[in-house]
Design an enzyme around this catalytic site. Structure first.
Site, PDB file in Angstrom:
ATOM      1  N   ASP A   1       0.825  -1.209   0.000  1.00  0.00           N
ATOM      2  CA  ASP A   1       0.000   0.000   0.000  1.00  0.00           C
ATOM      3  C   ASP A   1       0.865   1.268   0.000  1.00  0.00           C
ATOM      4  OD1 ASP A   1      -2.104   1.698   0.270  1.00  0.00           O
ATOM      5  OD2 ASP A   1      -2.803   0.915   2.188  1.00  0.00           O
TER       6      ASP A   1
ATOM      7  N   LYS B   1      -1.319  -8.601  -4.997  1.00  0.00           N
ATOM      8  CA  LYS B   1      -2.010  -8.806  -3.714  1.00  0.00           C
ATOM      9  C   LYS B   1      -3.294  -7.993  -3.794  1.00  0.00           C
ATOM     10  CE  LYS B   1      -1.286  -7.942   1.251  1.00  0.00           C
ATOM     11  NZ  LYS B   1      -0.297  -7.394   2.203  1.00  0.00           N
TER      12      LYS B   1
ATOM     13  N   ASP C   1      -6.389  -6.729  -2.147  1.00  0.00           N
ATOM     14  CA  ASP C   1      -6.828  -6.532  -0.762  1.00  0.00           C
ATOM     15  C   ASP C   1      -8.267  -6.026  -0.702  1.00  0.00           C
ATOM     16  OD1 ASP C   1      -6.630  -6.446   1.985  1.00  0.00           O
ATOM     17  OD2 ASP C   1      -4.867  -5.147   2.021  1.00  0.00           O
TER      18      ASP C   1
ATOM     19  N   ASN D   1     -10.341  -4.072   2.598  1.00  0.00           N
ATOM     20  CA  ASN D   1     -10.083  -3.760   4.000  1.00  0.00           C
ATOM     21  C   ASN D   1     -11.259  -3.283   4.827  1.00  0.00           C
ATOM     22  OD1 ASN D   1      -7.385  -4.361   4.800  1.00  0.00           O
ATOM     23  ND2 ASN D   1      -6.708  -2.928   3.231  1.00  0.00           N
TER      24      ASN D   1
ATOM     25  N   CYS E   1      -6.605 -11.042  -0.239  1.00  0.00           N
ATOM     26  CA  CYS E   1      -6.329 -10.557   1.123  1.00  0.00           C
ATOM     27  C   CYS E   1      -7.544  -9.750   1.532  1.00  0.00           C
ATOM     28  CB  CYS E   1      -5.082  -9.676   1.066  1.00  0.00           C
ATOM     29  SG  CYS E   1      -4.700  -8.824   2.613  1.00  0.00           S
TER      30      CYS E   1
ATOM     31  N   ASP F   1      -3.221 -10.768   9.192  1.00  0.00           N
ATOM     32  CA  ASP F   1      -2.259  -9.687   9.424  1.00  0.00           C
ATOM     33  C   ASP F   1      -1.403  -9.989  10.643  1.00  0.00           C
ATOM     34  OD1 ASP F   1      -2.823  -8.097   7.291  1.00  0.00           O
ATOM     35  OD2 ASP F   1      -4.166  -6.737   8.363  1.00  0.00           O
TER      36      ASP F   1
HETATM   37  C1  GLA Z   1      -4.302  -4.797   4.949  1.00  0.00           C
HETATM   38  C2  GLA Z   1      -3.444  -5.988   4.629  1.00  0.00           C
HETATM   39  C3  GLA Z   1      -2.011  -5.699   5.002  1.00  0.00           C
HETATM   40  C4  GLA Z   1      -1.533  -4.475   4.262  1.00  0.00           C
HETATM   41  C5  GLA Z   1      -2.445  -3.309   4.554  1.00  0.00           C
HETATM   42  C6  GLA Z   1      -2.090  -2.112   3.695  1.00  0.00           C
HETATM   43  O1  GLA Z   1      -4.406  -4.600   6.309  1.00  0.00           O
HETATM   44  O2  GLA Z   1      -3.914  -7.117   5.281  1.00  0.00           O
HETATM   45  O3  GLA Z   1      -1.195  -6.804   4.711  1.00  0.00           O
HETATM   46  O4  GLA Z   1      -1.503  -4.746   2.890  1.00  0.00           O
HETATM   47  O5  GLA Z   1      -3.798  -3.627   4.310  1.00  0.00           O
HETATM   48  O6  GLA Z   1      -2.916  -1.044   3.947  1.00  0.00           O
END
Ligand code: GLA
Length: 728
Positions: A360, A469, A471, A473, A519, A541
């Site tokens: 990120d 990756k 993601d 969130n 992720c 994480d």
């Molecule tokens: C999530 C992912 C982490 C990382 C952060 C970046 O929490 O699980 O591994 O990539 O986002 O913001």
């Protein structure tokens, strides 16, 4: 493998090890007769399990269906239990009397429209078509059986062959009615950084199970449940398990009824769901997997692992070694520039790491987590030569280049949001609830999906990316789509997931050589649905070695090591503050797809040298670690240690890993009994040269060293001696 006996009106699905038998009660209701270890034939006794209601006496008078085991129960015609399906007809009523119309036995396995599913080139599929005469609603039940795995895939398709629209309020994917409820129920639950911990409870009358309405399969629980027969353990006894191939909100539950029978069902979460099916339209429910193991939980897991490896994961990495990666997230967080990244990449290359992943913070003006999601253009302050410039330099070092993206999201502080404020999921006039300062894009809308596919594809092309990756969130709140009429708003949770699968599929097809890892704030969307698309998922994480023992142990109930992203990180650990030795962190990360997530520049030379050796070790054992037969040996939930092992298919090689949590003084060395080895072979530890008989390792075990200090790991790489070689 699938036969129909016209006389008894029984369908018998059987491979060499399991049987699943369905009988058409009164020629019209598909009743569940048997599921378990293979039986050769349908006996009189089996048939008489339903004897109170023979075809002659079977009628809707006296509610026989209320006490019969069924394949596709619906509430309210004659069954008073909750069923798999619930609908609302145009007149507002919900009665549904589904009766057998026809069947077909297909070779292979048809794909499911819009949804990921297992492959079945070598399988057979039974299609049972049932119809509600009054409304014209037709239901296709699909059952797929493979030769090589003791799992049955089930799915449901609904077709509206009537003239009026029907609203679907509940469409579950599978139901099994067990004759008895003397089981313990195993489920997985957790939270961010504590994902997938096992919980076991006896069944009692009433409803029990797990579910989520978060819009994702979630960190809080998993679309899975297992029923353990009395006495079933890790290695023996009968276990029945259910898993759903779906990434959205789900329910997985067991209802124990008046006769102490148990009805297990799973599928899309009915809460907050409804779907209008116009005349002629079809609705496809996700696929469920039903696993029967006579070798306890270990046998169940090995069946699911085999399903994943042989029939779920695809692409060039599905069966092969994975690159050892380093991810800059815990090394730099948002604080990086090209120079810093290149320094980390150079150090990584020097110790034998194959892939550099930029996490990120590379796009927009994202110096914190409060901006720029949606603006997938590199931040030239940090990367003056763009993604392409960085990636070329990393490729020139002989490494692959990977990139983090979070395509489903938008930051209110972004160009995308300013241009399209209505593209996020929200309810006009209500607060747009942010989580991690971000909103969720409305993937039910085609223009949003097109934007994501184009923007992400352009970034991957500019960056000559080898690994992604993907993601996600935050979970979804304030459900509302500007693309759907009022009457269809409750379709959004499922339409979001359909949109997600479409977007992912389009991107993956454009970049077929890329390794994709999913992720979701760690392991917040870790499910078989995404694994059909991406062969790897970031497990959590939480990178603390002991916490990872727990998380990976629970995860392994359903998922093989190959799909679990697992990294060595710095100490003290960023999630727990705990310190554990480098070897322990590495040994635990070897329980998954191996990588690093730390600043190599901060490590002493001795540790860098150790990392170099560890990488050679991982490369040499990776096929076995990722794809071998997996055995859990000690549970971190019931003691002070954790152990597991992987065994090659020919049983000539194995890797055993053991981790002690807290050191205890004045204790005798302990023994660790192994599994899966060949008792007739002798095995040498490739590191120490010690030799044991397989028989001794299976019955007495390995003697473990008493640990000095906390969180110590030991690993044994056992290789069978060539036939005839003396064992001294
Ligand atoms: C999530 C992912 C982490 C990382 C952060 C970046 O929490 O699980 O591994 O990539 O986002 O913001």
């Amino acid at each position: 493998m699938i036969t129909f006996d016209a006389e008894s009106r029984c369908f018998h699905l059987a491979n060499d090890r399991i049987s699943y038998i369905i009988r058409l009660g009164a020629g019209k209701y598909p009743l569940h007769l048997y599921w378990g270890p293979r039986v050769r034939r349908v006996s009189e006794d089996l048939l008489s399990a339903l004897s109170a209601y023979t075809d002659e006496t079977f009628s809707l008078h006296g509610l026989p269906l209320d006490r019969l085991p069924q394949e596709c129960p619906t509430y309210g015609c004659a069954d008073l239990r909750e069923g798999m399906l619930q609908v609302r007809h145009a007149d507002g009523t919900h009665a549904l009397d589904l009766q057998y119309e026809s069947h077909a036995i297909l070779s292979g396995k048809p794909p499911l429209a819009g949804l990921p599913s297992a492959r079945g080139e070598t399988a057979q599929t039974l299609v049972l078509t049932l119809t509600d005469g009054c409304s014209g609603l037709s239901v296709r039940l699909l059952y797929t059986l493979w030769e090589d795995v003791d799992i049955i895939a089930r799915s449901v398709e609904i077709v509206n062959r009537g003239s009026a629209p029907v609203v679907l309020d509940r469409v579950l994917s599978a139901c099994v009615d067990f004759e008895q409820a003397d089981f313990s129920l195993l489920t997985l639950s957790g939270a961010w950084a504590r994902e997938r911990q096992p919980f076991l409870r006896p069944l009692v009358p009433g409803d029990q199970g797990v579910s989520t309405a978060r819009g994702a399969s979630s960190a809080q629980t998993s679309p899975f449940l297992a029923l353990l027969s009395p006495g079933a353990t890790e290695e023996q006894g009968l276990v029945y398990a259910f898993a759903l191939c779906y990434s959205g909100s789900f329910t997985a539950s067991v209802h124990v009824d008046q006769d102490f029978t148990a009805r297990a069902m799973l599928g899309i979460q009915p809460f907050g769901f409804s779907w209008t099916l116009a005349s002629g339209e079809r609705f496809q429910a996700p696929e469920a997997y039903l696993c029967c193991s006579a070798q306890g939980l270990g046998g169940m897991s090995r069946q699911f692992h085999r399903l994943v490896h042989r029939h779920i994961t695809t692409g060039p990495y599905a069966q092969t070694a994975r690159p050892i990666l380093i991810n800059n997230w815990e090394a730099t967080y948002f604080d990086f520039n090209e120079e810093k990244l290149l320094a980390l990449a150079r150090q990584a290359r020097a110790v034998g790491i194959d892939l550099f992943v930029l996490d990120d913070g590379w796009f927009g003006h994202r110096d914190r987590d409060d901006s720029s999601l949606g603006d997938w253009w590199e931040d030239l302050r940090k990367l003056p030569q763009g993604l392409g410039g960085l990636s070329s330099q990393i490729h020139a070092m002989g490494m692959k280049f990977g990139l983090w993206v979070e395509p489903e999201m938008v930051s209110p502080d972004s160009r995308l949001y300013r241009a399209h404020p209505d593209w996020c999921i929200h309810v006009p006039g209500r607060l747009r609830t942010e989580a991690r300062h971000q909103l969720v894009l409305d993937l039910s809308r085609p223009e949003v999906r097109d934007y994501i596919v184009e923007a992400i594809s352009e970034a991957l092309t500019r960056g000559q990316v080898d690994y992604v990756k993907w993601d996600m969130n935050r979970n979804i709140t304030m459900w509302g789509s500007q693309g759907l009429p009022a009457g269809r708003q409750q379709e959004l949770p499922h339409r979001y997931i359909l949109g997600l699968y479409e977007v992912m599929g389009r991107v993956i097809r454009r970049f077929p050589q890329v390794l994709f890892e999913s992720c979701a704030g760690g392991g917040g969307r870790f499910d078989l649905g995404l694994m059909c698309l991406m062969p790897q998922a970031w497990c959590s994480d939480d990178t603390d070695a002991w916490m990872r023992c727990r998380i990976q142990y629970g995860t392994s109930l359903l998922f093989p090591p190959s799909v679990m992203g697992a990294h060595v990180s710095a100490v003290p650990n960023h999630q727990t503050g705990r310190s554990s030795p480098l070897f322990t962190r590495a040994a635990v990360a070897m329980g998954g797809s191996y990588g690093y997530e730390l600043d190599l520049g901060k490590l002493p030379e001795a540790e860098l040298a150790q990392i170099r050796e560890l990488n050679t070790r991982v490369h040499s054992m990776q096929q076995l670690l990722l794809y071998g037969d997996f055995y859990r040996l000690r549970s971190p939930f019931s003691g002070n240690d954790c152990a597991w092992m992987s065994v090659s298919p020919d049983r000539r090689e194995a890797v055993v890993t053991h981790v002690f949590a807290l050191a205890q003084p004045n204790t005798k060395p302990r023994l660790l009994r192994l599994r899966g080895l060949d008792p007739a072979l002798d095995y040498r530890d490739a590191d120490t040269g010690r030799v044991w008989g397989g028989d001794e390792l299976l019955s007495r075990g390995l003697r473990l060293e008493t640990p000095w200090n906390d969180y110590q790991a030991q690993q044994f790489h056992l290789v069978a001696l060539p036939h005839g070689e003396s064992r001294v």
